[in-house]
Design a protein around this motif. Sequence first.
Motif, PDB file in Angstrom:
ATOM      1  N   UNK A  15       0.810  -1.219   0.000  1.00  0.00           N
ATOM      2  CA  UNK A  15       0.000   0.000   0.000  1.00  0.00           C
ATOM      3  C   UNK A  15       0.845   1.272   0.000  1.00  0.00           C
ATOM      4  N   UNK A  16       1.913   1.292   0.774  1.00  0.00           N
ATOM      5  CA  UNK A  16       2.752   2.482   0.834  1.00  0.00           C
ATOM      6  C   UNK A  16       3.338   2.835  -0.514  1.00  0.00           C
ATOM      7  N   UNK A  17       3.875   1.839  -1.223  1.00  0.00           N
ATOM      8  CA  UNK A  17       4.445   2.079  -2.549  1.00  0.00           C
ATOM      9  C   UNK A  17       3.363   2.535  -3.529  1.00  0.00           C
ATOM     10  N   UNK A  18       2.199   1.917  -3.431  1.00  0.00           N
ATOM     11  CA  UNK A  18       1.104   2.267  -4.348  1.00  0.00           C
ATOM     12  C   UNK A  18       0.673   3.712  -4.135  1.00  0.00           C
ATOM     13  N   UNK A  19       0.458   4.092  -2.882  1.00  0.00           N
ATOM     14  CA  UNK A  19       0.011   5.456  -2.608  1.00  0.00           C
ATOM     15  C   UNK A  19       1.054   6.480  -3.026  1.00  0.00           C
ATOM     16  N   UNK A  20       2.319   6.171  -2.799  1.00  0.00           N
ATOM     17  CA  UNK A  20       3.384   7.091  -3.206  1.00  0.00           C
ATOM     18  C   UNK A  20       3.408   7.272  -4.717  1.00  0.00           C
ATOM     19  N   UNK A  21       3.183   6.179  -5.437  1.00  0.00           N
ATOM     20  CA  UNK A  21       3.168   6.256  -6.892  1.00  0.00           C
ATOM     21  C   UNK A  21       1.978   7.083  -7.379  1.00  0.00           C
ATOM     22  N   UNK A  22       0.823   6.878  -6.768  1.00  0.00           N
ATOM     23  CA  UNK A  22      -0.366   7.641  -7.142  1.00  0.00           C
ATOM     24  C   UNK A  22      -0.201   9.121  -6.842  1.00  0.00           C
ATOM     25  N   UNK A  23       0.458   9.440  -5.743  1.00  0.00           N
ATOM     26  CA  UNK A  23       0.612  10.833  -5.328  1.00  0.00           C
ATOM     27  C   UNK A  23       1.579  11.621  -6.212  1.00  0.00           C
ATOM     28  N   UNK A  24       2.310  10.934  -7.081  1.00  0.00           N
ATOM     29  CA  UNK A  24       3.183  11.654  -8.009  1.00  0.00           C
ATOM     30  C   UNK A  24       2.375  12.526  -8.971  1.00  0.00           C
ATOM     31  N   UNK A  25       1.156  12.096  -9.272  1.00  0.00           N
ATOM     32  CA  UNK A  25       0.281  12.849 -10.170  1.00  0.00           C
ATOM     33  C   UNK A  25      -1.115  12.882  -9.548  1.00  0.00           C
ATOM     34  N   UNK A  26      -1.337  13.752  -8.560  1.00  0.00           N
ATOM     35  CA  UNK A  26      -2.605  13.733  -7.820  1.00  0.00           C
ATOM     36  C   UNK A  26      -3.822  14.080  -8.657  1.00  0.00           C
ATOM     37  N   UNK A  27      -3.634  14.838  -9.735  1.00  0.00           N
ATOM     38  CA  UNK A  27      -4.765  15.160 -10.609  1.00  0.00           C
ATOM     39  C   UNK A  27      -5.050  14.003 -11.560  1.00  0.00           C
ATOM     40  N   UNK A  38     -10.943   5.347  -0.174  1.00  0.00           N
ATOM     41  CA  UNK A  38     -12.298   5.008   0.269  1.00  0.00           C
ATOM     42  C   UNK A  38     -12.387   3.565   0.757  1.00  0.00           C
ATOM     43  N   UNK A  39     -11.643   2.673   0.080  1.00  0.00           N
ATOM     44  CA  UNK A  39     -11.667   1.259   0.458  1.00  0.00           C
ATOM     45  C   UNK A  39     -10.818   0.986   1.690  1.00  0.00           C
ATOM     46  N   UNK A  40      -9.909   1.882   1.993  1.00  0.00           N
ATOM     47  CA  UNK A  40      -9.039   1.686   3.149  1.00  0.00           C
ATOM     48  C   UNK A  40      -7.933   0.686   2.923  1.00  0.00           C
ATOM     49  N   UNK A  41      -7.675   0.340   1.672  1.00  0.00           N
ATOM     50  CA  UNK A  41      -6.608  -0.606   1.394  1.00  0.00           C
ATOM     51  C   UNK A  41      -6.770  -1.260   0.046  1.00  0.00           C
ATOM     52  N   UNK A  42      -5.985  -2.298  -0.202  1.00  0.00           N
ATOM     53  CA  UNK A  42      -5.920  -2.949  -1.502  1.00  0.00           C
ATOM     54  C   UNK A  42      -6.660  -4.286  -1.558  1.00  0.00           C
ATOM     55  N   UNK A  43      -7.396  -4.622  -0.521  1.00  0.00           N
ATOM     56  CA  UNK A  43      -8.182  -5.860  -0.535  1.00  0.00           C
ATOM     57  C   UNK A  43      -9.191  -5.774  -1.682  1.00  0.00           C
ATOM     58  N   UNK A  49     -12.004  -4.058  -7.009  1.00  0.00           N
ATOM     59  CA  UNK A  49     -11.088  -4.196  -8.150  1.00  0.00           C
ATOM     60  C   UNK A  49      -9.806  -4.840  -7.667  1.00  0.00           C
ATOM     61  N   UNK A  50      -9.004  -5.277  -8.624  1.00  0.00           N
ATOM     62  CA  UNK A  50      -7.632  -5.681  -8.322  1.00  0.00           C
ATOM     63  C   UNK A  50      -6.700  -4.544  -8.690  1.00  0.00           C
ATOM     64  N   UNK A  51      -5.617  -4.417  -7.946  1.00  0.00           N
ATOM     65  CA  UNK A  51      -4.559  -3.485  -8.324  1.00  0.00           C
ATOM     66  C   UNK A  51      -3.364  -4.314  -8.754  1.00  0.00           C
ATOM     67  N   UNK A  52      -3.001  -4.192 -10.025  1.00  0.00           N
ATOM     68  CA  UNK A  52      -1.851  -4.912 -10.537  1.00  0.00           C
ATOM     69  C   UNK A  52      -0.614  -4.017 -10.434  1.00  0.00           C
ATOM     70  N   UNK A  53       0.493  -4.612 -10.110  1.00  0.00           N
ATOM     71  CA  UNK A  53       1.738  -3.871 -10.046  1.00  0.00           C
ATOM     72  C   UNK A  53       2.753  -4.416 -11.023  1.00  0.00           C
ATOM     73  N   UNK A  54       3.483  -3.534 -11.667  1.00  0.00           N
ATOM     74  CA  UNK A  54       4.613  -3.918 -12.513  1.00  0.00           C
ATOM     75  C   UNK A  54       5.861  -3.682 -11.680  1.00  0.00           C
ATOM     76  N   UNK A  55       6.608  -4.751 -11.416  1.00  0.00           N
ATOM     77  CA  UNK A  55       7.705  -4.709 -10.454  1.00  0.00           C
ATOM     78  C   UNK A  55       9.046  -4.817 -11.178  1.00  0.00           C
TER      79      UNK A  55
END
Length: 281
Positions: A15-27, A38-43, A49-55
């Motif tokens: 979650x921390x990495x995901x939120x940081x990535x999203x916050x790079x472009x808040x608009x 709103x969901x309070x996490x990635x469950x 939905x699923x959140x897919x990550x490219x690692x």
Amino acid sequence: MLRTSPVRVLGERDRGQVQALLDRDPVGNVFVSSRLRAAGGLDPARLGAEMWGYVEHGTITALCYSGANLIPVNAGPEAIRYFANYARWQGRRCSSIVGPVPAVSELWSRLSPYWGPARAIRGHQPVMELATPPQVWPDPLVRRVRMDELGILVPACVAMFTEEVGVPPDTGDGGSLYRARVEELVRSGRAFARVDNGQIVFKAEVGAVTPHACQVQGVWVPPEMRGRRYSVHGMAAVAKASLASIAPRVTLYVNDYNTTARATYHRVGFREVGAVMSVLF
């Protein structure tokens, strides 16, 4: 191939990495970020939905939100290639693909042989932002919709959605799910309208919200009321209220061919800061 793919479904530890990535472009990422908050996490059960990550080398460098919408985030050509493979392997579960023009264009070029044809493609939809007071006076009669006005708001929302997307949003379950979504916006104080003699003459909702930005959706004036500048001063009122009590930046996106709407938003003070592409099924 999928066993060695750098794409995986993300979980709470990410979650921390995901939120940081999203916050790079808040608009640009306001919708996905708002869903995560709103969901309070990635469950997936809570996120819807699923959140897919490219690692890459142990770091998540790109995301793809896979729910009713398929939305790539910070995804370059290599990440898109793997996201497309993963989406193709799963099969289409979304009703649209939405996101930055280069990413969606590349994603659709890879998926269209398997998922096509699309019902509609909106190739260039300007993203607009306002972070300062509106440049025109706000309509003082535009206000938050009351719960007892759901009976007139829901039909207006259905009419707007059908006009914009081409299909009604309330089929399948008799409209109960769609009505619940509109009701939640009203309860949260994010549905605005001008009501004259029991008729909505302008409406708009604030759909996605984060601490950094909010996204206006559903801007609509009944066809017989158009040309009277309800939308110009109505949008100024929505923007003013949103800046005061919802988020420090107000954003939206609009079809490039809708020159009237684009002129309206420019007049209010919105400026173009990017563009998205939408593929609708």
